[in-house]
Design a protein around this motif. Sequence first.
Motif, mmCIF file in Angstrom:
data_model
loop_
_atom_site.group_PDB
_atom_site.id
_atom_site.type_symbol
_atom_site.label_atom_id
_atom_site.label_comp_id
_atom_site.label_asym_id
_atom_site.label_seq_id
_atom_site.Cartn_x
_atom_site.Cartn_y
_atom_site.Cartn_z
ATOM 1 N N PHE A 71 50.571 31.200 30.771
ATOM 2 C CA PHE A 71 49.122 31.345 30.886
ATOM 3 C C PHE A 71 48.701 32.671 31.510
ATOM 4 N N VAL A 72 47.536 33.135 31.080
ATOM 5 C CA VAL A 72 46.810 34.195 31.762
ATOM 6 C C VAL A 72 45.840 33.491 32.695
ATOM 7 N N LEU A 73 45.976 33.738 33.983
ATOM 8 C CA LEU A 73 45.275 32.944 35.000
ATOM 9 C C LEU A 73 44.178 33.761 35.680
ATOM 10 N N ALA A 74 42.965 33.204 35.666
ATOM 11 C CA ALA A 74 41.823 33.845 36.314
ATOM 12 C C ALA A 74 41.174 32.883 37.290
ATOM 13 N N THR A 75 40.759 33.402 38.441
ATOM 14 C CA THR A 75 39.950 32.622 39.369
ATOM 15 C C THR A 75 38.909 33.549 39.981
ATOM 16 N N LYS A 76 38.120 33.031 40.904
ATOM 17 C CA LYS A 76 37.035 33.833 41.455
ATOM 18 C C LYS A 76 36.571 33.248 42.774
ATOM 19 N N SER A 77 35.848 34.068 43.544
ATOM 20 C CA SER A 77 35.387 33.629 44.864
ATOM 21 C C SER A 77 33.993 34.147 45.142
ATOM 22 N N MET A 78 33.260 33.361 45.938
ATOM 23 C CA MET A 78 31.923 33.753 46.378
ATOM 24 C C MET A 78 31.970 34.626 47.629
ATOM 25 N N ALA A 79 33.149 34.910 48.161
ATOM 26 C CA ALA A 79 33.255 35.757 49.359
ATOM 27 C C ALA A 79 32.659 37.127 49.056
ATOM 28 N N ARG A 80 31.934 37.660 50.011
ATOM 29 C CA ARG A 80 31.287 38.951 49.808
ATOM 30 C C ARG A 80 31.816 40.026 50.768
ATOM 31 N N TYR A 82 35.080 41.715 53.346
ATOM 32 C CA TYR A 82 36.509 42.046 53.267
ATOM 33 C C TYR A 82 37.388 40.907 53.761
ATOM 34 N N GLU A 83 37.165 40.453 54.982
ATOM 35 C CA GLU A 83 38.028 39.416 55.571
ATOM 36 C C GLU A 83 37.916 38.106 54.788
ATOM 37 N N GLY A 84 36.696 37.774 54.401
ATOM 38 C CA GLY A 84 36.507 36.543 53.655
ATOM 39 C C GLY A 84 37.270 36.551 52.346
ATOM 40 N N MET A 85 37.210 37.675 51.634
ATOM 41 C CA MET A 85 37.913 37.758 50.358
ATOM 42 C C MET A 85 39.428 37.768 50.542
ATOM 43 N N LYS A 86 39.912 38.440 51.578
ATOM 44 C CA LYS A 86 41.362 38.430 51.842
ATOM 45 C C LYS A 86 41.855 37.000 52.020
ATOM 46 N N ASN A 87 41.102 36.224 52.782
ATOM 47 C CA ASN A 87 41.479 34.820 53.012
ATOM 48 C C ASN A 87 41.399 34.001 51.727
ATOM 49 N N GLU A 88 40.374 34.247 50.933
ATOM 50 C CA GLU A 88 40.202 33.503 49.695
ATOM 51 C C GLU A 88 41.349 33.770 48.713
#
Length: 336
Positions: A71-80, A82-88
């Motif tokens: 599979f080609v795997l895609a996901t996404k996050s509402m984090a806006r 830096y730290e939030g996105m790193k954790n996500e």
Amino acid sequence: MEKRFLGKTGLEVSVIGFGGIPIQKLDKEKAIDLIKELSIQGINFIDTARGYTVSEELIGYGLEKVGRDKFVLATKSMARDYEGMKNEIETSLNNLKTKCIDLYQLHNVRTEAEYDNIIGEDGALKALEESKAEGKIKHIGITSHDLNILEKAIESGYFETIQFPYNPVERQAEELFERANKLGMGVIVMKPLAGGAIINAALSLRFVLENSNISSAIPGMDSIEQIKENAKVGNEYKRLSDAEREIILAEAKDLGTEFCRRCGYCAPCPQGIDIPVQFLMEGYYSRYNLKDWAKERYTSFTNKASDCIECGQCETRCPYDLPIRKMLKKVVNILG
């Protein structure tokens, strides 16, 4: 299954992909069965999100059983930030049971202020770029329901893919898709069935895929039957006949512009109303000649449109800016 390149990423994806919202309603074993069926039917593109409750975890179980490499795997996050996105990103890697995610997207960017925060010094984009350099993700994308936001994103050079609604009812992004394709960006279509509002599903998918600027359409699916039906469009793809085009465009015209795509972002309702289901029942009653069935189903609900206190919380969450309170009043007028 017909495949197209996801822009300049080099990833070759099935024209029918798997939208990961509805899988969150299933148990582990049923979720695994769905992922197995995707592989059988030739669907190799999976799109999910951190915000889809347990969707990532359930898909992760399926990938573990079927094989991540299929599979080609895609996901996404509402984090806006830096730290939030790193954790996500770390959470997504853990949930999906993988060392690398093919495409990580900024999820539902709604305002210019959000966009500016994302690309700022301590924004989420910095975290995505670092994770890409570290080999944790391969490519960076963005999703939105706002044309102006995606227009900025396309011209910025920061992103490799975009994701936006498109179907016979919602065609406002056609020029934007063409521009993205010219710049070598992958174009992913959400809501190809208008969130389930379109009954002629196969015709709608074929309509979407006639647009050569589109890489993949990702209808949400929660049953093996749905996977088989939607995959058939990609496995036996053919353009619409004039008669078929008339049918699907007539349905689109009948839907109008104020209709629910059943994305679920309006939830939770403080009164416990399942808002999308209210509109679904009204649609069955008004458009599809199922009056008795729709009335019976609606009456059986513990919490229904008539319980709305017009607090308006749902409208602040709706990515389509629908007048939900007004629409619920219409349900009450029709169904009681």
